[in-house]
Design a protein around this motif. Structure first.
Motif, PDB file in Angstrom:
ATOM      1  N   ARG A 155       0.886  -0.878   0.115  1.00  0.00           N
ATOM      2  CA  ARG A 155       0.019   0.105  -0.087  1.00  0.00           C
ATOM      3  C   ARG A 155       0.770   1.041   0.005  1.00  0.00           C
ATOM      4  O   ARG A 155       1.680   1.506   0.761  1.00  0.00           O
ATOM      5  CB  ARG A 155      -0.857  -0.053   1.142  1.00  0.00           C
ATOM      6  CG  ARG A 155      -2.003   1.202   1.097  1.00  0.00           C
ATOM      7  CD  ARG A 155      -2.884   0.953   2.403  1.00  0.00           C
ATOM      8  NE  ARG A 155      -2.553   2.192   3.053  1.00  0.00           N
ATOM      9  CZ  ARG A 155      -3.073   2.315   4.426  1.00  0.00           C
ATOM     10  NH1 ARG A 155      -3.409   1.215   5.139  1.00  0.00           N
ATOM     11  NH2 ARG A 155      -2.771   3.475   4.976  1.00  0.00           N
ATOM     12  N   VAL A 156       1.072   1.990  -1.032  1.00  0.00           N
ATOM     13  CA  VAL A 156       1.422   3.169  -1.098  1.00  0.00           C
ATOM     14  C   VAL A 156       0.810   4.523  -0.792  1.00  0.00           C
ATOM     15  O   VAL A 156      -0.426   4.753  -1.521  1.00  0.00           O
ATOM     16  CB  VAL A 156       2.246   3.287  -2.481  1.00  0.00           C
ATOM     17  CG1 VAL A 156       3.131   4.502  -2.902  1.00  0.00           C
ATOM     18  CG2 VAL A 156       3.159   2.102  -2.832  1.00  0.00           C
ATOM     19  N   THR A 157       1.295   5.137   0.255  1.00  0.00           N
ATOM     20  CA  THR A 157       0.390   6.701   0.461  1.00  0.00           C
ATOM     21  C   THR A 157       1.623   7.588   0.180  1.00  0.00           C
ATOM     22  O   THR A 157       2.558   7.621   0.512  1.00  0.00           O
ATOM     23  CB  THR A 157       0.151   6.527   1.908  1.00  0.00           C
ATOM     24  OG1 THR A 157      -0.648   5.516   2.300  1.00  0.00           O
ATOM     25  CG2 THR A 157      -0.640   7.768   2.078  1.00  0.00           C
TER      26      THR A 157
ATOM     27  N   ILE B  49       5.117   6.722   2.002  1.00  0.00           N
ATOM     28  CA  ILE B  49       5.147   5.625   3.051  1.00  0.00           C
ATOM     29  C   ILE B  49       4.723   4.519   2.198  1.00  0.00           C
ATOM     30  O   ILE B  49       3.585   4.389   1.605  1.00  0.00           O
ATOM     31  CB  ILE B  49       4.036   5.910   4.075  1.00  0.00           C
ATOM     32  CG1 ILE B  49       4.452   7.102   4.767  1.00  0.00           C
ATOM     33  CG2 ILE B  49       3.952   4.711   5.015  1.00  0.00           C
ATOM     34  CD1 ILE B  49       3.270   8.022   5.717  1.00  0.00           C
ATOM     35  N   ILE B  50       5.410   3.234   2.458  1.00  0.00           N
ATOM     36  CA  ILE B  50       5.105   2.003   1.767  1.00  0.00           C
ATOM     37  C   ILE B  50       5.011   0.935   2.790  1.00  0.00           C
ATOM     38  O   ILE B  50       5.761   0.741   3.691  1.00  0.00           O
ATOM     39  CB  ILE B  50       6.138   1.632   0.922  1.00  0.00           C
ATOM     40  CG1 ILE B  50       6.524   2.653  -0.307  1.00  0.00           C
ATOM     41  CG2 ILE B  50       6.055   0.132   0.421  1.00  0.00           C
ATOM     42  CD1 ILE B  50       7.587   2.297  -1.230  1.00  0.00           C
ATOM     43  N   GLU B  51       3.697   0.511   3.047  1.00  0.00           N
ATOM     44  CA  GLU B  51       3.314  -0.428   3.870  1.00  0.00           C
ATOM     45  C   GLU B  51       3.509  -1.727   3.203  1.00  0.00           C
ATOM     46  O   GLU B  51       2.762  -2.079   2.131  1.00  0.00           O
ATOM     47  CB  GLU B  51       2.039  -0.167   4.776  1.00  0.00           C
ATOM     48  CG  GLU B  51       2.048   1.032   5.462  1.00  0.00           C
ATOM     49  CD  GLU B  51       0.591   1.230   6.102  1.00  0.00           C
ATOM     50  OE1 GLU B  51      -0.233   0.304   6.081  1.00  0.00           O
ATOM     51  OE2 GLU B  51       0.407   2.397   6.509  1.00  0.00           O
ATOM     52  N   ARG B  52       4.153  -2.960   3.700  1.00  0.00           N
ATOM     53  CA  ARG B  52       4.006  -4.216   3.468  1.00  0.00           C
ATOM     54  C   ARG B  52       3.445  -4.862   4.261  1.00  0.00           C
ATOM     55  O   ARG B  52       3.851  -5.184   5.449  1.00  0.00           O
ATOM     56  CB  ARG B  52       5.381  -4.655   2.990  1.00  0.00           C
ATOM     57  CG  ARG B  52       6.040  -3.837   1.944  1.00  0.00           C
ATOM     58  CD  ARG B  52       7.451  -4.287   1.413  1.00  0.00           C
ATOM     59  NE  ARG B  52       7.621  -3.525   0.374  1.00  0.00           N
ATOM     60  CZ  ARG B  52       8.397  -4.205  -0.752  1.00  0.00           C
ATOM     61  NH1 ARG B  52       8.447  -5.756  -0.695  1.00  0.00           N
ATOM     62  NH2 ARG B  52       8.677  -3.440  -1.734  1.00  0.00           N
ATOM     63  N   ARG B  53       2.168  -5.781   3.641  1.00  0.00           N
ATOM     64  CA  ARG B  53       1.676  -6.679   4.576  1.00  0.00           C
ATOM     65  C   ARG B  53       1.973  -8.084   3.856  1.00  0.00           C
ATOM     66  O   ARG B  53       1.287  -8.250   2.722  1.00  0.00           O
ATOM     67  CB  ARG B  53       0.248  -6.476   4.882  1.00  0.00           C
ATOM     68  CG  ARG B  53       0.040  -5.118   5.564  1.00  0.00           C
ATOM     69  CD  ARG B  53      -1.477  -5.010   5.584  1.00  0.00           C
ATOM     70  NE  ARG B  53      -1.660  -3.727   5.130  1.00  0.00           N
ATOM     71  CZ  ARG B  53      -2.940  -3.251   4.751  1.00  0.00           C
ATOM     72  NH1 ARG B  53      -3.685  -3.949   4.890  1.00  0.00           N
ATOM     73  NH2 ARG B  53      -3.075  -1.906   4.212  1.00  0.00           N
TER      74      ARG B  53
END
Length: 78
Positions: free
Chosen positions: A5-7, A14-18
């Motif tokens: 998810r890139v914001t 901010i790159i969130e990796r799940r």
């Protein structure tokens, strides 16, 4: 599967990796299966060795007894 998810804001990205933990769990399960399999293989091998040693010991005992019986028979016939 990994979800990204890139914001983006004007100054920060901010790159969130799940990711699911499925790969790690499968790896642990496979490792456990290998360890358990190796344990039982070693136990089986030890029991085979013990069985072979017992048979060898019994055969030597029978040989010793038959030698004694043969000597006694030879001594009686003379």
């Amino acid at each position: 599967m990994t979800d990204d998810r890139v914001t983006q804001t004007p100054h920060t990205t901010i790159i969130e990796r799940r990711g699911g933990g499925g790969g790690v769990l499968i790896g642990i399960a496979v490792l456990l299966a290998v360890i358990v399999g190796a344990y039982f293989l070693l136990i089986r091998n030890d029991s085979e060795v013990a069985k072979n040693n017992a048979i060898t010991s019994a055969a030597k005992s029978v040989e010793s007894t038959s030698d004694k019986a043969g000597a006694a028979i030879s001594g009686d016939s003379k």
